[in-house]
Design a protein around this motif. Structure first.
Motif, PDB file in Angstrom:
ATOM      1  N   GLU A 116     -61.843   1.229  -1.871  1.00  0.00           N
ATOM      2  CA  GLU A 116     -62.182   2.284  -0.923  1.00  0.00           C
ATOM      3  C   GLU A 116     -61.454   2.066   0.398  1.00  0.00           C
ATOM      4  OE1 GLU A 116     -64.156   4.857  -1.795  1.00  0.00           O
ATOM      5  OE2 GLU A 116     -64.521   3.928  -3.754  1.00  0.00           O
ATOM      6  N   GLY A 133     -62.599  -0.647  -8.601  1.00  0.00           N
ATOM      7  CA  GLY A 133     -62.610   0.372  -7.554  1.00  0.00           C
ATOM      8  C   GLY A 133     -62.160  -0.187  -6.215  1.00  0.00           C
ATOM      9  N   CYS A 141     -64.962  -3.571 -12.398  1.00  0.00           N
ATOM     10  CA  CYS A 141     -64.978  -2.245 -11.784  1.00  0.00           C
ATOM     11  C   CYS A 141     -63.568  -1.787 -11.447  1.00  0.00           C
ATOM     12  CB  CYS A 141     -65.854  -2.222 -10.528  1.00  0.00           C
ATOM     13  SG  CYS A 141     -65.761  -0.629  -9.651  1.00  0.00           S
ATOM     14  N   CYS A 150     -68.876   1.787  -3.375  1.00  0.00           N
ATOM     15  CA  CYS A 150     -67.801   2.026  -4.330  1.00  0.00           C
ATOM     16  C   CYS A 150     -68.007   3.377  -5.007  1.00  0.00           C
ATOM     17  CB  CYS A 150     -67.770   0.904  -5.368  1.00  0.00           C
ATOM     18  SG  CYS A 150     -66.489   1.135  -6.616  1.00  0.00           S
ATOM     19  N   SER A 151     -67.004   4.238  -4.919  1.00  0.00           N
ATOM     20  CA  SER A 151     -67.127   5.557  -5.546  1.00  0.00           C
ATOM     21  C   SER A 151     -66.964   5.478  -7.063  1.00  0.00           C
ATOM     22  CB  SER A 151     -66.100   6.525  -4.950  1.00  0.00           C
ATOM     23  OG  SER A 151     -64.792   6.053  -5.183  1.00  0.00           O
ATOM     24  N   ASN A 152     -66.517   4.331  -7.565  1.00  0.00           N
ATOM     25  CA  ASN A 152     -66.342   4.158  -9.001  1.00  0.00           C
ATOM     26  C   ASN A 152     -67.649   3.743  -9.684  1.00  0.00           C
ATOM     27  OD1 ASN A 152     -64.636   4.101 -11.345  1.00  0.00           O
ATOM     28  ND2 ASN A 152     -64.620   1.878 -11.214  1.00  0.00           N
ATOM     29  N   CYS A 153     -68.275   2.654  -9.194  1.00  0.00           N
ATOM     30  CA  CYS A 153     -69.489   2.140  -9.844  1.00  0.00           C
ATOM     31  C   CYS A 153     -70.751   2.298  -8.991  1.00  0.00           C
ATOM     32  CB  CYS A 153     -69.308   0.679 -10.230  1.00  0.00           C
ATOM     33  SG  CYS A 153     -69.327  -0.461  -8.825  1.00  0.00           S
ATOM     34  N   CYS A 156     -63.805  -3.270  -4.686  1.00  0.00           N
ATOM     35  CA  CYS A 156     -65.163  -3.506  -5.157  1.00  0.00           C
ATOM     36  C   CYS A 156     -65.237  -4.911  -5.737  1.00  0.00           C
ATOM     37  CB  CYS A 156     -65.548  -2.478  -6.208  1.00  0.00           C
ATOM     38  SG  CYS A 156     -67.248  -2.685  -6.809  1.00  0.00           S
TER      39      CYS A 156
END
Length: 100
Positions: free
Chosen positions: A24, A22, A20, A35-38, A15
């Protein structure tokens, strides 16, 4: 813009949002990543020779040795691992370690 790179035998992208952290897994040709984090959706930058890079790496029998990062990739620089390797560099590295 997130950059695609190969880490342990899979295409991934980090990301690009500050703080962040993150990352992927991505698929060759994928235009954007979420991004599955943010949850930031951002375009993906692919190397022009992604298929040839992959072909040079997939002959390595151990997935953890299948790595490639674009020149100046921040994670590669911080970790002190090769970045910006050409396909010829990857082939030479494979031969040097006698994995084919």
């Amino acid at each position: 813009m997130a950059q695609a790179y190969v880490n342990h035998g899979r295409w991934v992208a980090d990301c690009d949002r500050p703080y962040c952290g993150g990352a992927e897994q991505v698929t060759p040709g994928q235009a954007a990543m979420s991004c599955s984090n943010c949850r930031l959706v951002q375009p993906l930058e692919w190397p022009a020779d992604a298929a040839v890079i992959w072909a040079a790496l997939e002959v390595r029998p151990v997935p953890q040795t299948r790595n490639w990062a674009p020149a100046g990739h921040r994670q590669a620089v911080v970790c002190g691992v090769p970045d910006g390797q050409s396909v010829a560099d990857l082939i030479d590295e494979t031969r040097e370690h006698e994995v084919v």
